[in-house]
Design a protein around this motif. Sequence first.
Motif, short mmCIF file in Angstrom:
data_model
loop_
_atom_site.label_atom_id
_atom_site.label_comp_id
_atom_site.label_asym_id
_atom_site.label_seq_id
_atom_site.Cartn_x
_atom_site.Cartn_y
_atom_site.Cartn_z
N ALA A 101 0.82 -1.21 0.00
CA ALA A 101 0.00 0.00 0.00
C ALA A 101 0.85 1.26 0.00
CB ALA A 101 -0.90 0.01 1.24
N ALA A 102 0.29 2.31 -0.59
CA ALA A 102 0.86 3.65 -0.46
C ALA A 102 0.46 4.16 0.92
CB ALA A 102 0.30 4.57 -1.54
N LYS A 103 1.34 4.93 1.54
CA LYS A 103 1.09 5.41 2.90
C LYS A 103 1.29 6.92 2.93
CE LYS A 103 2.78 4.68 7.62
NZ LYS A 103 3.76 3.94 8.42
N TYR A 104 0.33 7.62 3.53
CA TYR A 104 0.43 9.07 3.68
C TYR A 104 0.38 9.40 5.17
CZ TYR A 104 0.16 13.99 2.66
OH TYR A 104 0.44 15.33 2.57
N THR A 105 1.40 10.06 5.68
CA THR A 105 1.53 10.38 7.10
C THR A 105 1.33 11.88 7.33
OG1 THR A 105 3.10 8.56 7.36
CG2 THR A 105 3.05 10.22 9.11
N VAL A 106 0.59 12.19 8.38
CA VAL A 106 0.35 13.57 8.77
C VAL A 106 0.95 13.77 10.16
CG1 VAL A 106 -1.38 15.34 9.24
CG2 VAL A 106 -1.79 13.65 7.44
N PRO A 107 2.07 14.50 10.29
CA PRO A 107 2.64 14.76 11.61
C PRO A 107 1.70 15.64 12.43
CG PRO A 107 4.24 15.20 9.87
CD PRO A 107 2.91 15.02 9.21
N ILE A 108 1.44 15.24 13.68
CA ILE A 108 0.61 16.02 14.59
C ILE A 108 1.51 16.82 15.54
CG2 ILE A 108 -1.27 15.93 16.28
CD1 ILE A 108 -2.09 14.78 13.54
N THR A 109 2.49 16.14 16.12
CA THR A 109 3.53 16.78 16.94
C THR A 109 4.87 16.21 16.49
OG1 THR A 109 3.55 15.09 18.70
CG2 THR A 109 1.92 16.88 18.92
N ASP A 110 5.95 16.53 17.22
CA ASP A 110 7.26 15.97 16.87
C ASP A 110 7.30 14.45 17.02
OD1 ASP A 110 8.20 18.48 16.33
OD2 ASP A 110 9.28 18.71 18.23
N ARG A 111 6.52 13.91 17.94
CA ARG A 111 6.54 12.47 18.22
C ARG A 111 5.30 11.71 17.74
NH1 ARG A 111 10.48 10.56 21.66
NH2 ARG A 111 11.71 12.13 22.69
N PHE A 112 4.21 12.39 17.56
CA PHE A 112 2.94 11.73 17.25
C PHE A 112 2.49 12.06 15.82
CE2 PHE A 112 -1.75 11.50 17.47
CZ PHE A 112 -1.87 10.15 17.82
N SER A 113 2.04 11.04 15.08
CA SER A 113 1.54 11.26 13.73
C SER A 113 0.40 10.29 13.43
CB SER A 113 2.66 11.09 12.70
OG SER A 113 3.23 9.81 12.79
N ALA A 114 -0.43 10.66 12.47
CA ALA A 114 -1.51 9.82 11.99
C ALA A 114 -1.21 9.47 10.53
CB ALA A 114 -2.85 10.55 12.10
N TYR A 115 -1.75 8.34 10.06
CA TYR A 115 -1.50 7.95 8.68
C TYR A 115 -2.67 7.18 8.10
CZ TYR A 115 -0.02 3.59 10.93
OH TYR A 115 0.04 2.45 11.70
N GLY A 116 -2.69 7.17 6.79
CA GLY A 116 -3.65 6.38 6.05
C GLY A 116 -2.91 5.56 5.01
N LYS A 117 -3.43 4.36 4.73
CA LYS A 117 -2.80 3.48 3.74
C LYS A 117 -3.88 3.01 2.77
CE LYS A 117 -1.23 0.61 6.89
NZ LYS A 117 -0.51 -0.52 7.53
N LEU A 118 -3.51 2.91 1.50
CA LEU A 118 -4.43 2.45 0.49
C LEU A 118 -3.65 1.64 -0.53
CD1 LEU A 118 -7.40 2.68 -0.36
CD2 LEU A 118 -6.78 4.71 -1.68
N GLY A 119 -4.12 0.42 -0.80
CA GLY A 119 -3.39 -0.44 -1.72
C GLY A 119 -4.16 -1.68 -2.08
N LEU A 120 -3.43 -2.76 -2.28
CA LEU A 120 -4.00 -4.05 -2.68
C LEU A 120 -3.71 -5.10 -1.63
CD1 LEU A 120 -2.89 -4.08 -6.42
CD2 LEU A 120 -5.16 -3.54 -5.53
N ALA A 121 -4.69 -6.00 -1.43
CA ALA A 121 -4.53 -7.09 -0.47
C ALA A 121 -4.79 -8.43 -1.15
CB ALA A 121 -5.51 -6.93 0.69
N HIS A 122 -4.09 -9.44 -0.69
CA HIS A 122 -4.38 -10.82 -1.08
C HIS A 122 -4.67 -11.58 0.20
CE1 HIS A 122 -4.32 -14.67 -3.06
NE2 HIS A 122 -3.54 -15.11 -2.08
N SER A 123 -5.79 -12.28 0.22
CA SER A 123 -6.18 -13.04 1.41
C SER A 123 -6.48 -14.48 1.03
CB SER A 123 -7.44 -12.44 2.05
OG SER A 123 -7.19 -11.14 2.49
N GLN A 124 -6.22 -15.37 1.99
CA GLN A 124 -6.58 -16.77 1.81
C GLN A 124 -7.18 -17.29 3.11
OE1 GLN A 124 -3.84 -20.35 1.81
NE2 GLN A 124 -4.32 -20.19 -0.38
N ARG A 125 -8.27 -18.03 3.01
CA ARG A 125 -8.90 -18.70 4.15
C ARG A 125 -9.11 -20.16 3.77
NH1 ARG A 125 -8.12 -14.01 4.89
NH2 ARG A 125 -9.24 -12.56 6.20
#
Length: 186
Positions: A101-125
């Motif tokens: 996945a591509a990841k986009y990070t948003v820094p909130i403070t020097d130590r804390f950040s939030a992020y979102g990821k969007l991409g492709l998954a392969h699953s098996q059950r």
Amino acid sequence: MKALTFALAAATLVAGTAAHAQQSTTFKPYIGAGVASTSNRDTDGRHADAKIFGGVDFSNNLGVEAGYVNFSSRDRQYSEALTGIPGGVKTTTKGYGAYVAAKYTVPITDRFSAYGKLGLAHSQRKWNNDIGYSATENDNDVYAGVGAQYKLNDTLSLVGEYENYGKRKDFGARAGVWSAGLKVGF
């Protein structure tokens, strides 16, 4: 829940455009390990499973990540009264989920950040029982995740996130996963 996860990931990606002007160019690889809490459709319980991941941050905001969650084997015993079979029936489910996945990070403070990821998954059950029936489900679908990261020092970070490995699963671990882990940067 898939639509909500997608919306949250998209909102996180869009929210960082203002910070984009301040980003610096970097190339920071990382690896990590954690525990994923999954709910199993067959056992109706939450379970802790192992997760590994790694990626590269190309800047303070943009990166790419790949990961793997092992949905370990879960058993369920159905009674003789329920199945009509002497001794009952034991079923087993197991599987995995992998993503890039591509990841986009948003820094909130020097130590804390939030992020979102969007991409492709392969699953098996995989599902089977002790009287000879089995089924396997493989799928490729959209992967989306949202999370937060807290830097402990220059190389170690705690991460926590919600991830969705695509469409609803017919058996085994559900597509939505909560995870927490430790990330090591280089």
